[in-house]
Scaffold this motif. Structure first.
Motif, PDB file in Angstrom:
ATOM      1  N   ARG A  94     -10.537 -30.369 -14.323  1.00  0.00           N
ATOM      2  CA  ARG A  94      -9.622 -29.282 -14.639  1.00  0.00           C
ATOM      3  C   ARG A  94     -10.309 -27.986 -14.250  1.00  0.00           C
ATOM      4  N   GLU A  95      -9.617 -27.187 -13.478  1.00  0.00           N
ATOM      5  CA  GLU A  95     -10.180 -25.911 -13.049  1.00  0.00           C
ATOM      6  C   GLU A  95      -9.218 -24.803 -13.407  1.00  0.00           C
ATOM      7  N   ARG A  96      -9.767 -23.770 -13.950  1.00  0.00           N
ATOM      8  CA  ARG A  96      -8.965 -22.583 -14.272  1.00  0.00           C
ATOM      9  C   ARG A  96      -9.689 -21.375 -13.729  1.00  0.00           C
ATOM     10  N   TYR A  97      -8.925 -20.461 -13.180  1.00  0.00           N
ATOM     11  CA  TYR A  97      -9.495 -19.212 -12.699  1.00  0.00           C
ATOM     12  C   TYR A  97      -8.592 -18.094 -13.174  1.00  0.00           C
ATOM     13  N   SER A  98      -9.191 -17.096 -13.713  1.00  0.00           N
ATOM     14  CA  SER A  98      -8.452 -15.931 -14.141  1.00  0.00           C
ATOM     15  C   SER A  98      -9.281 -14.719 -13.764  1.00  0.00           C
ATOM     16  N   GLY A  99      -8.669 -13.795 -13.081  1.00  0.00           N
ATOM     17  CA  GLY A  99      -9.437 -12.632 -12.673  1.00  0.00           C
ATOM     18  C   GLY A  99      -8.543 -11.522 -12.176  1.00  0.00           C
ATOM     19  N   ALA A 100      -9.167 -10.403 -11.900  1.00  0.00           N
ATOM     20  CA  ALA A 100      -8.454  -9.244 -11.400  1.00  0.00           C
ATOM     21  C   ALA A 100      -9.335  -8.526 -10.393  1.00  0.00           C
ATOM     22  N   VAL A 101      -8.688  -7.817  -9.498  1.00  0.00           N
ATOM     23  CA  VAL A 101      -9.399  -7.033  -8.503  1.00  0.00           C
ATOM     24  C   VAL A 101      -8.632  -5.734  -8.314  1.00  0.00           C
ATOM     25  N   SER A 102      -9.356  -4.679  -8.027  1.00  0.00           N
ATOM     26  CA  SER A 102      -8.694  -3.405  -7.753  1.00  0.00           C
ATOM     27  C   SER A 102      -9.483  -2.674  -6.680  1.00  0.00           C
ATOM     28  N   ARG A 103      -8.778  -1.838  -5.984  1.00  0.00           N
ATOM     29  CA  ARG A 103      -9.402  -1.064  -4.916  1.00  0.00           C
ATOM     30  C   ARG A 103      -8.674   0.262  -4.824  1.00  0.00           C
ATOM     31  N   SER A 104      -9.429   1.338  -4.767  1.00  0.00           N
ATOM     32  CA  SER A 104      -8.864   2.682  -4.604  1.00  0.00           C
ATOM     33  C   SER A 104      -9.542   3.336  -3.416  1.00  0.00           C
ATOM     34  N   PHE A 105      -8.770   4.094  -2.676  1.00  0.00           N
ATOM     35  CA  PHE A 105      -9.318   4.820  -1.539  1.00  0.00           C
ATOM     36  C   PHE A 105      -8.489   6.071  -1.308  1.00  0.00           C
ATOM     37  N   SER A 106      -9.102   7.053  -0.683  1.00  0.00           N
ATOM     38  CA  SER A 106      -8.390   8.297  -0.415  1.00  0.00           C
ATOM     39  C   SER A 106      -8.149   8.422   1.076  1.00  0.00           C
ATOM     40  N   LEU A 107      -7.042   9.061   1.398  1.00  0.00           N
ATOM     41  CA  LEU A 107      -6.647   9.289   2.784  1.00  0.00           C
ATOM     42  C   LEU A 107      -6.752  10.777   3.087  1.00  0.00           C
ATOM     43  N   ALA A 108      -6.718  11.127   4.356  1.00  0.00           N
ATOM     44  CA  ALA A 108      -6.911  12.519   4.764  1.00  0.00           C
ATOM     45  C   ALA A 108      -5.735  13.416   4.377  1.00  0.00           C
ATOM     46  N   SER A 109      -4.527  12.856   4.337  1.00  0.00           N
ATOM     47  CA  SER A 109      -3.325  13.648   4.027  1.00  0.00           C
ATOM     48  C   SER A 109      -2.665  13.130   2.768  1.00  0.00           C
ATOM     49  N   ASP A 110      -1.909  14.002   2.098  1.00  0.00           N
ATOM     50  CA  ASP A 110      -1.133  13.580   0.938  1.00  0.00           C
ATOM     51  C   ASP A 110      -0.009  12.652   1.393  1.00  0.00           C
ATOM     52  N   ILE A 111       0.396  11.759   0.495  1.00  0.00           N
ATOM     53  CA  ILE A 111       1.411  10.754   0.793  1.00  0.00           C
ATOM     54  C   ILE A 111       2.747  11.180   0.196  1.00  0.00           C
ATOM     55  N   ASP A 112       3.816  10.964   0.956  1.00  0.00           N
ATOM     56  CA  ASP A 112       5.172  11.203   0.470  1.00  0.00           C
ATOM     57  C   ASP A 112       5.584   9.970  -0.333  1.00  0.00           C
ATOM     58  N   GLU A 113       5.401  10.027  -1.654  1.00  0.00           N
ATOM     59  CA  GLU A 113       5.617   8.864  -2.516  1.00  0.00           C
ATOM     60  C   GLU A 113       7.065   8.388  -2.516  1.00  0.00           C
ATOM     61  N   ALA A 114       8.006   9.310  -2.345  1.00  0.00           N
ATOM     62  CA  ALA A 114       9.419   8.952  -2.412  1.00  0.00           C
ATOM     63  C   ALA A 114       9.828   8.026  -1.265  1.00  0.00           C
ATOM     64  N   SER A 115       9.215   8.151  -0.112  1.00  0.00           N
ATOM     65  CA  SER A 115       9.614   7.311   1.019  1.00  0.00           C
ATOM     66  C   SER A 115       8.577   6.243   1.370  1.00  0.00           C
ATOM     67  N   ALA A 116       7.596   6.032   0.519  1.00  0.00           N
ATOM     68  CA  ALA A 116       6.611   4.973   0.750  1.00  0.00           C
ATOM     69  C   ALA A 116       7.252   3.620   0.469  1.00  0.00           C
ATOM     70  N   SER A 117       6.795   2.590   1.192  1.00  0.00           N
ATOM     71  CA  SER A 117       7.358   1.258   0.993  1.00  0.00           C
ATOM     72  C   SER A 117       6.244   0.215   1.010  1.00  0.00           C
ATOM     73  N   ALA A 118       6.540  -0.943   0.386  1.00  0.00           N
ATOM     74  CA  ALA A 118       5.566  -2.028   0.301  1.00  0.00           C
ATOM     75  C   ALA A 118       6.270  -3.357   0.514  1.00  0.00           C
ATOM     76  N   GLN A 119       5.579  -4.273   1.204  1.00  0.00           N
ATOM     77  CA  GLN A 119       6.070  -5.640   1.403  1.00  0.00           C
ATOM     78  C   GLN A 119       4.918  -6.596   1.149  1.00  0.00           C
ATOM     79  N   TYR A 120       5.232  -7.772   0.606  1.00  0.00           N
ATOM     80  CA  TYR A 120       4.206  -8.778   0.360  1.00  0.00           C
ATOM     81  C   TYR A 120       4.690 -10.093   0.939  1.00  0.00           C
ATOM     82  N   GLN A 121       3.942 -10.615   1.899  1.00  0.00           N
ATOM     83  CA  GLN A 121       4.342 -11.859   2.538  1.00  0.00           C
ATOM     84  C   GLN A 121       3.097 -12.615   2.996  1.00  0.00           C
ATOM     85  N   ASP A 122       3.044 -13.895   2.701  1.00  0.00           N
ATOM     86  CA  ASP A 122       1.957 -14.785   3.129  1.00  0.00           C
ATOM     87  C   ASP A 122       0.580 -14.283   2.720  1.00  0.00           C
TER      88      ASP A 122
END
Length: 143
Positions: A94-122
Motif C-alpha cells: 500500500r502506497e500513499r503520497y500526499s504533498g504540495a508544491v508551490s512556485r512564485s516568480f515575477s515578470l518584467a511587466s504587470d499582468i492584465d488579470e481580467a484577460s488572463a487565461s489558464a488551461q490544464y491538459q495532460d
C-alpha cells in the motif's frame, strides 16, 4: 628537508572537499515517491503577453491554484495518491503520497488579470498572461 607550502586561509578547496556529495540526491528517494518535488516551468514572452507552461503530472484540475498580483505569479498544487495492490484478501503493498508544491516568480511587466487565461491538459498547466498596456503619464498643471 621538508616541503613548505603556503597556507591560504581564503582557499575554497577544503570547504568544497568537506561538502562534496552533500547535495547529491539520496539513494532511497525516487521520483515516483515525490512527483511534485520540483515544478518545472517554461516562460516565453511576445509583445503583448507571457506564455507560461508548468509541469504538474498527476494533479487534478481542482487542486491547482493560480494567483496574480501585479507582476508576481504564484502557482500552488496539491496531490494525494493512494495505490493498492492486492493478492487475494491480503494487502501486499500500500502506497500513499500526499504533498504540495508551490512556485512564485515575477515578470518584467504587470499582468492584465481580467484577460488572463489558464488551461490544464495532460499534466501541463498553460497560462496566457497578457501584459497591461502602459498608461501614459498624466501631466499635472501647476497653478
Amino acid at each position: 628537508m621538508s616541503n613548505l607550502s603556503r597556507f591560504d586561509p581564503f582557499s575554497i578547496e577544503p570547504v568544497s572537499e568537506m561538502f562534496q556529495g552533500l547535495f547529491r540526491p539520496l539513494r532511497g528517494i525516487s521520483n515516483e515517491d515525490a512527483p511534485l518535488a520540483q515544478m518545472k516551468i517554461d516562460v516565453t514572452e511576445n509583445d503583448t503577453a507571457y506564455q507560461v507552461k508548468a509541469e504538474l503530472p498527476g494533479v487534478e484540475k481542482k487542486d491547482i491554484d493560480v494567483k496574480i498580483d501585479g507582476n508576481v505569479v504564484s502557482i500552488h498544487a496539491k496531490v494525494e495518491r493512494n495505490k493498492e495492490q492486492k493478492e487475494g484478501e491480503r494487502v501486499i503493498r500500500r502506497e500513499r503520497y500526499s504533498g504540495a508544491v508551490s512556485r512564485s516568480f515575477s515578470l518584467a511587466s504587470d499582468i492584465d488579470e481580467a484577460s488572463a487565461s489558464a488551461q490544464y491538459q495532460d499534466g501541463v498547466l498553460s497560462l496566457t498572461l497578457p501584459k497591461k498596456t502602459a498608461s501614459e503619464q498624466k501631466r499635472l498643471q501647476i497653478n
